[in-house]
Design an enzyme around this catalytic site. Structure first.
Site, PDB file in Angstrom:
ATOM      1  CG  ASP A  66      -1.960   1.034   1.239  1.00 35.70           C
ATOM      2  OD1 ASP A  66      -2.191   1.657   0.181  1.00 35.70           O
ATOM      3  OD2 ASP A  66      -2.568   1.263   2.309  1.00 35.70           O
ATOM      4  CE  LYS A  68      -3.430   4.880   1.257  1.00 41.11           C
ATOM      5  NZ  LYS A  68      -2.662   4.067   2.230  1.00 41.11           N
ATOM      6  N   GLY A  73       3.562  10.744 -14.627  1.00 39.39           N
ATOM      7  CA  GLY A  73       3.308   9.413 -15.174  1.00 39.39           C
ATOM      8  C   GLY A  73       4.563   8.578 -15.386  1.00 39.39           C
ATOM      9  CD  GLN A 191      -9.924   4.307   8.459  1.00 36.73           C
ATOM     10  OE1 GLN A 191     -10.422   5.034   7.581  1.00 36.73           O
ATOM     11  NE2 GLN A 191      -8.906   3.504   8.212  1.00 36.73           N
TER      12      GLN A 191
HETATM   13  O1  LIG Z   1      -8.692   4.961   1.972  1.00 39.96           O
HETATM   14  C1  LIG Z   1      -7.851   4.288   2.624  1.00 39.96           C
HETATM   15  C2  LIG Z   1      -6.764   3.686   2.027  1.00 39.96           C
HETATM   16  C3  LIG Z   1      -5.909   2.957   2.806  1.00 39.96           C
HETATM   17  N1  LIG Z   1      -6.098   2.807   4.130  1.00 39.96           N
HETATM   18  C4  LIG Z   1      -5.139   1.999   4.890  1.00 39.96           C
HETATM   19  O2  LIG Z   1      -5.820   0.873   5.482  1.00 39.96           O
HETATM   20  C5  LIG Z   1      -5.357   0.643   6.784  1.00 39.96           C
HETATM   21  C6  LIG Z   1      -6.503   0.760   7.743  1.00 39.96           C
HETATM   22  O3  LIG Z   1      -6.018   0.615   9.057  1.00 39.96           O
HETATM   23  P1  LIG Z   1      -6.974   0.695  10.342  1.00 39.96           P
HETATM   24  O4  LIG Z   1      -5.988   0.621  11.475  1.00 39.96           O
HETATM   25  O5  LIG Z   1      -7.883  -0.506  10.266  1.00 39.96           O
HETATM   26  O6  LIG Z   1      -7.715   1.994  10.305  1.00 39.96           O
HETATM   27  C7  LIG Z   1      -4.227   1.652   7.056  1.00 39.96           C
HETATM   28  O7  LIG Z   1      -3.013   1.010   6.767  1.00 39.96           O
HETATM   29  C8  LIG Z   1      -4.467   2.752   6.032  1.00 39.96           C
HETATM   30  O8  LIG Z   1      -3.255   3.332   5.581  1.00 39.96           O
HETATM   31  C9  LIG Z   1      -7.181   3.406   4.712  1.00 39.96           C
HETATM   32  O9  LIG Z   1      -7.396   3.292   5.940  1.00 39.96           O
HETATM   33  N2  LIG Z   1      -8.043   4.121   3.941  1.00 39.96           N
END
Ligand SMILES: O=c1ccn([C@@H]2O[C@H](COP(=O)(O)O)[C@@H](O)[C@H]2O)c(=O)[nH]1
Length: 235
Positions: A66, A68, A73, A191
């Site tokens: 991940d 990102k 390009g 989140q």
């Molecule tokens: O939109 C996004 C993209 C990536 N993530 C990643 O997922 C995990 C979620 O971790 P939690 O601890 O369950 O919140 C984290 O590594 C983020 O970088 C995301 O949350 N949202």
């Protein structure tokens, strides 16, 4: 394998957001055979975690890298070309057209699948507005999904809230991968667009990404297995 054929257990991707390779390996050992898919993001990758991709792949585990990516390009294309040699299953890039085009070129015919991050799950309407966007969350997620599909991207990262609409746009041709997963009673943290594992699967997600609720738990294996049981029940 079509998304519908993925075993319930293999739909859980545990985010190894841990400070060191030693800490990640300790968690992987505690999870044992229960978890087959891991995510390596900024924290672990920049703490020497990239060689873990190959080590996990050698043990038969899948790895979602991940990173990102987002750059011009040509730089994305060259970076992705290098990443194809690491052995990861999924790699994320941000869902900007030049970036996605470069990533698809860099991936070429390799087995690496490119996922485009539509709108981060920590963003709500106000956050998008503050960042200068005029579209709301669902409009931007859907517009980016349409662009990703045209550009040949393999899958999308969104919150589970958008999965139903995305499925109508992309059908079953693209993997739908959802972070923002919170089992009942887990802390939300940063989140903002969240769902329980069962509801996310019922909404149509192929894979659920779970970090803190598993890796910070006193018994990560018990939580991972409870999430997998909830997934199995929702399918
Ligand atoms: O939109 C996004 C993209 C990536 N993530 C990643 O997922 C995990 C979620 O971790 P939690 O601890 O369950 O919140 C984290 O590594 C983020 O970088 C995301 O949350 N949202």
């Amino acid at each position: 394998m079509t998304p519908a054929e993925i075993a319930p257990k293999d739909r859980l991707i545990v985010a190894l957001d841990l400070p060191s390779v030693d800490a990640a390996e300790a968690t992987i050992n505690r999870l044992g055979d229960s978890v087959s898919f891991y995510k390596i993001g900024y924290r672990l990758a920049y703490a020497g975690g990239l060689p873990l991709v190959g080590k996990l792949a050698d043990k038969g585990k899948k790895v979602f890298l991940d990173l990102k990516l987002h750059d011009i390009g040509n730089t994305v294309m060259q970076g992705v070309e290098s990443i194809t040699r690491l052995g990861a299953t999924f790699l994320t890039v941000h869902a900007y057209p030049q970036t996605m085009k470069g990533a698809v070129e860099g991936r070429g015919n390799s087995s690496l699948k490119i996922l485009a991050v539509t709108v981060l799950t920590s963003y709500n309407e106000d956050d998008l507005h503050a960042a200068g966007y005029r579209l709301g969350v669902s409009e931007l997620v859907e517009a980016r999904a349409q662009q990703a599909q045209v550009l040949g991207i393999d899958g999308l990262v969104s919150s589970p809230e958008e999965v139903g609409a995305l499925r109508k746009i992309v059908g079953h041709q693209m993997h739908l991968v959802t972070p923002g997963i919170r089992p009942v009673g887990s802390a939300t943290g940063d989140q903002k667009r969240i769902m329980t594992p069962g509801r996310a699967i019922a909404a149509g997600a192929d894979y659920l990404v779970v970090g803190r609720p598993v890796v910070e738990a006193a018994d990560p294996k018990a939580i991972a297995e409870a999430i997998q049981a909830e997934i199995a029940q929702a399918l």
